[in-house]
Design a protein around this motif. Structure first.
Motif, PDB file in Angstrom:
ATOM      1  N   THR A   1       0.813  -1.219   0.000  1.00 52.05           N
ATOM      2  CA  THR A   1       0.000   0.000   0.000  1.00 52.05           C
ATOM      3  C   THR A   1       0.846   1.269   0.000  1.00 52.05           C
ATOM      4  O   THR A   1       0.320   2.360  -0.171  1.00 52.05           O
ATOM      5  N   LEU A   2       2.133   1.119   0.158  1.00 56.89           N
ATOM      6  CA  LEU A   2       3.070   2.238   0.149  1.00 56.89           C
ATOM      7  C   LEU A   2       3.179   2.779  -1.271  1.00 56.89           C
ATOM      8  O   LEU A   2       3.246   2.005  -2.225  1.00 56.89           O
ATOM      9  N   THR A   3       3.165   4.098  -1.423  1.00 56.64           N
ATOM     10  CA  THR A   3       3.350   4.643  -2.769  1.00 56.64           C
ATOM     11  C   THR A   3       4.833   4.602  -3.130  1.00 56.64           C
ATOM     12  O   THR A   3       5.699   4.549  -2.255  1.00 56.64           O
ATOM     13  N   VAL A   4       5.112   4.654  -4.410  1.00 54.56           N
ATOM     14  CA  VAL A   4       6.495   4.641  -4.875  1.00 54.56           C
ATOM     15  C   VAL A   4       7.242   5.861  -4.333  1.00 54.56           C
ATOM     16  O   VAL A   4       8.392   5.760  -3.914  1.00 54.56           O
ATOM     17  N   LYS A   5       6.568   6.991  -4.276  1.00 57.45           N
ATOM     18  CA  LYS A   5       7.185   8.209  -3.731  1.00 57.45           C
ATOM     19  C   LYS A   5       7.572   8.004  -2.273  1.00 57.45           C
ATOM     20  O   LYS A   5       8.688   8.352  -1.867  1.00 57.45           O
TER      21      LYS A   5
ATOM     22  N   LYS B   1      11.784  -7.250   3.274  1.00 56.77           N
ATOM     23  CA  LYS B   1      12.727  -6.313   3.880  1.00 56.77           C
ATOM     24  C   LYS B   1      12.068  -4.962   4.163  1.00 56.77           C
ATOM     25  O   LYS B   1      12.261  -4.387   5.219  1.00 56.77           O
ATOM     26  N   VAL B   2      11.312  -4.467   3.180  1.00 55.88           N
ATOM     27  CA  VAL B   2      10.652  -3.163   3.354  1.00 55.88           C
ATOM     28  C   VAL B   2       9.620  -3.255   4.472  1.00 55.88           C
ATOM     29  O   VAL B   2       9.507  -2.346   5.300  1.00 55.88           O
ATOM     30  N   ASN B   3       8.861  -4.340   4.527  1.00 59.78           N
ATOM     31  CA  ASN B   3       7.875  -4.499   5.597  1.00 59.78           C
ATOM     32  C   ASN B   3       8.544  -4.511   6.970  1.00 59.78           C
ATOM     33  O   ASN B   3       7.999  -3.963   7.923  1.00 59.78           O
ATOM     34  N   GLU B   4       9.734  -5.112   7.080  1.00 59.79           N
ATOM     35  CA  GLU B   4      10.478  -5.091   8.343  1.00 59.79           C
ATOM     36  C   GLU B   4      10.846  -3.667   8.744  1.00 59.79           C
ATOM     37  O   GLU B   4      10.761  -3.304   9.904  1.00 59.79           O
ATOM     38  N   ILE B   5      11.257  -2.875   7.778  1.00 64.45           N
ATOM     39  CA  ILE B   5      11.698  -1.510   8.040  1.00 64.45           C
ATOM     40  C   ILE B   5      10.548  -0.596   8.444  1.00 64.45           C
ATOM     41  O   ILE B   5      10.679   0.186   9.392  1.00 64.45           O
TER      42      ILE B   5
END
Length: 71
Positions: free
Chosen positions: A5-9, A65-69
């Motif tokens: 759900t995170l935008t690329v920006k 990895k991004v979800n962990e961060i």
């Protein structure tokens, strides 16, 4: 918030999450990222996996990895 759900920006505005992309999928940096700023990472990653730009196993590693961060 999660990766899909995170935008690329938002992804590239965060130095830690941007570093994950640079480490695991640097081939994505060849493309004009600004054109995708309003799209979600889920939308974009589904497309880049489907077209073969990023292998599915690498995309899953990036997502994890991004979800962990961001949690």
């Amino acid at each position: 918030m999660e990766f899909r759900t995170l935008t690329v920006k938002e992804l590239f505005d965060n130095e830690k999450t941007a570093a994950v992309i640079k480490e695991y999928a640097p081939q994505l940096l060849k493309y004009p990222i600004k054109l995708f700023n309003k799209k979600t990472c889920g939308e974009i990653f589904d497309k880049v996996v489907k077209t073969g730009i990023v292998p599915e196993d690498i995309a899953r590693k990036v997502e994890a990895k991004v979800n962990e961060i961001i949690k």
